[in-house]
Motif scaffolding. Structure first.
Motif, PDB file in Angstrom:
ATOM      1  N   ALA A  27       6.617  19.408 -11.980  1.00  0.00           N
ATOM      2  CA  ALA A  27       5.769  18.298 -12.878  1.00  0.00           C
ATOM      3  C   ALA A  27       6.558  17.193 -13.357  1.00  0.00           C
ATOM      4  N   VAL A  28       7.804  17.537 -13.871  1.00  0.00           N
ATOM      5  CA  VAL A  28       8.551  16.517 -14.351  1.00  0.00           C
ATOM      6  C   VAL A  28       9.156  15.755 -13.489  1.00  0.00           C
ATOM      7  N   VAL A  29       9.483  16.207 -12.195  1.00  0.00           N
ATOM      8  CA  VAL A  29      10.025  15.526 -10.912  1.00  0.00           C
ATOM      9  C   VAL A  29       8.979  14.623 -10.632  1.00  0.00           C
ATOM     10  N   PHE A  30       7.707  14.908 -10.363  1.00  0.00           N
ATOM     11  CA  PHE A  30       6.743  14.241 -10.107  1.00  0.00           C
ATOM     12  C   PHE A  30       6.698  13.023 -11.065  1.00  0.00           C
ATOM     13  N   LEU A  31       6.389  13.146 -12.202  1.00  0.00           N
ATOM     14  CA  LEU A  31       6.277  12.080 -13.237  1.00  0.00           C
ATOM     15  C   LEU A  31       7.355  11.006 -13.296  1.00  0.00           C
ATOM     16  N   LEU A  32       8.587  11.704 -13.173  1.00  0.00           N
ATOM     17  CA  LEU A  32       9.911  10.862 -13.009  1.00  0.00           C
ATOM     18  C   LEU A  32       9.817  10.157 -11.812  1.00  0.00           C
ATOM     19  N   ALA A  33       9.440  10.669 -10.580  1.00  0.00           N
ATOM     20  CA  ALA A  33       9.287   9.851  -9.453  1.00  0.00           C
ATOM     21  C   ALA A  33       8.065   8.644  -9.481  1.00  0.00           C
ATOM     22  N   LEU A  34       7.282   8.924 -10.346  1.00  0.00           N
ATOM     23  CA  LEU A  34       6.092   7.686 -10.658  1.00  0.00           C
ATOM     24  C   LEU A  34       6.532   6.708 -11.396  1.00  0.00           C
ATOM     25  N   VAL A  35       7.729   6.712 -12.218  1.00  0.00           N
ATOM     26  CA  VAL A  35       8.123   5.780 -12.916  1.00  0.00           C
ATOM     27  C   VAL A  35       8.389   4.369 -12.311  1.00  0.00           C
ATOM     28  N   PRO A  36       9.012   4.165 -11.329  1.00  0.00           N
ATOM     29  CA  PRO A  36       9.146   2.892 -10.586  1.00  0.00           C
ATOM     30  C   PRO A  36       7.712   2.294 -10.198  1.00  0.00           C
ATOM     31  N   LEU A  37       6.785   3.070  -9.715  1.00  0.00           N
ATOM     32  CA  LEU A  37       5.431   2.609  -9.671  1.00  0.00           C
ATOM     33  C   LEU A  37       4.805   1.913 -11.170  1.00  0.00           C
ATOM     34  N   LEU A  38       5.090   2.878 -12.020  1.00  0.00           N
ATOM     35  CA  LEU A  38       4.518   2.250 -13.244  1.00  0.00           C
ATOM     36  C   LEU A  38       5.309   1.144 -13.981  1.00  0.00           C
ATOM     37  N   ARG A  39       6.354   1.146 -13.670  1.00  0.00           N
ATOM     38  CA  ARG A  39       6.987  -0.005 -13.968  1.00  0.00           C
ATOM     39  C   ARG A  39       6.485  -1.400 -13.313  1.00  0.00           C
ATOM     40  N   LEU A  40       6.406  -1.324 -12.136  1.00  0.00           N
ATOM     41  CA  LEU A  40       5.751  -2.214 -11.545  1.00  0.00           C
ATOM     42  C   LEU A  40       4.206  -2.749 -12.158  1.00  0.00           C
ATOM     43  N   VAL A  41       3.467  -1.895 -12.268  1.00  0.00           N
ATOM     44  CA  VAL A  41       2.125  -2.088 -12.875  1.00  0.00           C
ATOM     45  C   VAL A  41       2.421  -2.757 -14.178  1.00  0.00           C
ATOM     46  N   VAL A  42       3.383  -2.025 -14.977  1.00  0.00           N
ATOM     47  CA  VAL A  42       3.364  -2.880 -16.289  1.00  0.00           C
ATOM     48  C   VAL A  42       3.984  -4.187 -16.402  1.00  0.00           C
ATOM     49  N   TYR A  43       5.007  -4.479 -15.439  1.00  0.00           N
ATOM     50  CA  TYR A  43       5.388  -5.731 -15.290  1.00  0.00           C
ATOM     51  C   TYR A  43       4.251  -6.811 -14.805  1.00  0.00           C
ATOM     52  N   GLY A  44       3.443  -6.314 -13.799  1.00  0.00           N
ATOM     53  CA  GLY A  44       2.535  -7.031 -13.501  1.00  0.00           C
ATOM     54  C   GLY A  44       1.426  -7.348 -14.310  1.00  0.00           C
ATOM     55  N   VAL A  45       0.953  -6.334 -15.284  1.00  0.00           N
ATOM     56  CA  VAL A  45       0.148  -6.578 -16.325  1.00  0.00           C
ATOM     57  C   VAL A  45       0.541  -7.561 -17.425  1.00  0.00           C
ATOM     58  N   THR A  46       2.019  -7.498 -17.672  1.00  0.00           N
ATOM     59  CA  THR A  46       2.549  -8.173 -18.804  1.00  0.00           C
ATOM     60  C   THR A  46       3.382  -9.507 -18.153  1.00  0.00           C
ATOM     61  N   ASP A  47       3.196  -9.972 -16.968  1.00  0.00           N
ATOM     62  CA  ASP A  47       3.526 -11.183 -16.252  1.00  0.00           C
ATOM     63  C   ASP A  47       4.961 -10.915 -16.542  1.00  0.00           C
ATOM     64  N   GLN A  48       5.767 -10.118 -15.947  1.00  0.00           N
ATOM     65  CA  GLN A  48       7.281  -9.874 -16.015  1.00  0.00           C
ATOM     66  C   GLN A  48       7.994  -9.655 -14.647  1.00  0.00           C
ATOM     67  N   LEU A  49       7.097 -10.103 -13.688  1.00  0.00           N
ATOM     68  CA  LEU A  49       7.541 -10.024 -12.118  1.00  0.00           C
ATOM     69  C   LEU A  49       8.360 -11.239 -11.679  1.00  0.00           C
ATOM     70  N   GLY A  50       8.683 -12.228 -12.775  1.00  0.00           N
ATOM     71  CA  GLY A  50       9.629 -13.153 -12.394  1.00  0.00           C
ATOM     72  C   GLY A  50       9.045 -14.373 -11.686  1.00  0.00           C
ATOM     73  N   ALA A  51       9.781 -15.547 -11.184  1.00  0.00           N
ATOM     74  CA  ALA A  51       9.298 -16.590 -10.663  1.00  0.00           C
ATOM     75  C   ALA A  51       8.598 -16.181  -9.172  1.00  0.00           C
ATOM     76  N   ASN A  52       9.133 -15.230  -8.602  1.00  0.00           N
ATOM     77  CA  ASN A  52       8.614 -14.804  -7.213  1.00  0.00           C
ATOM     78  C   ASN A  52       8.221 -13.237  -7.310  1.00  0.00           C
ATOM     79  N   PRO A  53       7.087 -13.193  -7.515  1.00  0.00           N
ATOM     80  CA  PRO A  53       6.452 -11.462  -7.716  1.00  0.00           C
ATOM     81  C   PRO A  53       6.538 -11.157  -6.384  1.00  0.00           C
ATOM     82  N   VAL A  54       6.110 -11.483  -5.289  1.00  0.00           N
ATOM     83  CA  VAL A  54       6.053 -10.811  -4.168  1.00  0.00           C
ATOM     84  C   VAL A  54       7.543 -10.304  -3.749  1.00  0.00           C
ATOM     85  N   GLU A  55       8.597 -11.193  -4.105  1.00  0.00           N
ATOM     86  CA  GLU A  55       9.958 -10.835  -3.737  1.00  0.00           C
ATOM     87  C   GLU A  55      10.343  -9.762  -4.651  1.00  0.00           C
ATOM     88  N   PHE A  56       9.819  -9.648  -5.953  1.00  0.00           N
ATOM     89  CA  PHE A  56      10.267  -8.704  -6.669  1.00  0.00           C
ATOM     90  C   PHE A  56       9.732  -7.216  -6.283  1.00  0.00           C
TER      91      PHE A  56
END
Length: 240
Positions: A27-56
């Protein structure tokens, strides 16, 4: 040798806590493996994907595909060196996460980058941009591995055939390195691809050394190490 009921019950009692412990680890491994996806979601919601979101998004999903591949390949060497056989229970999940991030990587390219311009995509895949060609080949090879990951497919294919199919992960790792290397070569930025190339070379090289050191023994039909019996053994060990 017969086992008394008291011994059997004791074994069952000790086995169940171990299984519960393994469930929590997975369960811990599963949650840790989801962190990169959650990071992208948070960055997208908070407008932190940079000048080129698609490239990021493309770079992030591609990097984590390669990271998950490396971790999956590292399971066997770490298990051999440490004796921690429980690591094998996490390997299938990590391999599926590699496919998951690879699918997101290519979905980003097909959708957000190319907007389903199939003519342009076909030109890229057929040689206009070689790094996309080898990346696409790596992803295509990942598909049958993901489809045959369920335990039922291991039993259906048989352990030996399943193992032979899943050795394609070695080719996938090499193609993924080429994909990353050629993509970065155009910008003369090979530091990170070189690191991943060294890691993958070490993980695959260790397997070559072990294979060369493995004693070659002739097996007789019906023996415990014959192919007829090894299929079922491998299948059971993979599906536990």
């Amino acid at each position: 040798m017969p086992t008394s009921p008291s011994h059997s019950s004791d074994a069952g009692v000790t086995r169940r806590p171990a299984q519960r412990w393994l469930v929590w680890v997975k369960a811990v491994v599963f949650l840790l493996a989801l962190v990169p996806l959650l990071r992208l979601v948070v960055y997208g919601v908070t407008d932190q994907l940079g000048a080129n979101p698609v490239e990021f998004i493309t770079r992030s999903t591609g990097t984590w595909t390669l990271v998950m591949l490396c971790i999956t390949l590292a399971i066997t060497p770490v298990r051999r060196m440490t004796g921690m056989t429980w690591l094998l229970r996490c390997r299938r999940m990590l391999g599926l996460f590699a496919f998951f991030y690879g699918a997101l990587h290519f979905a980003t390219y097909f959708w957000l980058d190319q907007w389903f311009d199939w003519t342009s995509i076909l030109r890229d895949v057929t040689g206009k941009r070689p790094f996309i060609t080898v990346g696409f080949a790596a992803f295509v090879l990942m598909v049958p591995l993901a489809l045959t990951s369920p335990h039922a497919m291991v039993r259906w294919l048989g352990g030996r055939r399943w193992q032979q199919l899943h050795r394609a992960i070695y080719a996938i790792a090499v193609l993924a390195i080429l994909h990353y290397w050629w993509m970065k070569a155009g910008k003369n930025d090979l530091a990170q691809p070189a690191i991943y190339a060294i890691v993958v070379a070490g993980l695959l090289g260790a397997r070559v050394i072990w294979a060369l050191r493995r004693p070659r023994t002739q097996t007789l039909p019906g023996s415990s190490r014959s192919p007829a019996n090894s299929d079922s053994t491998v299948s059971r060990s993979r599906t536990r």
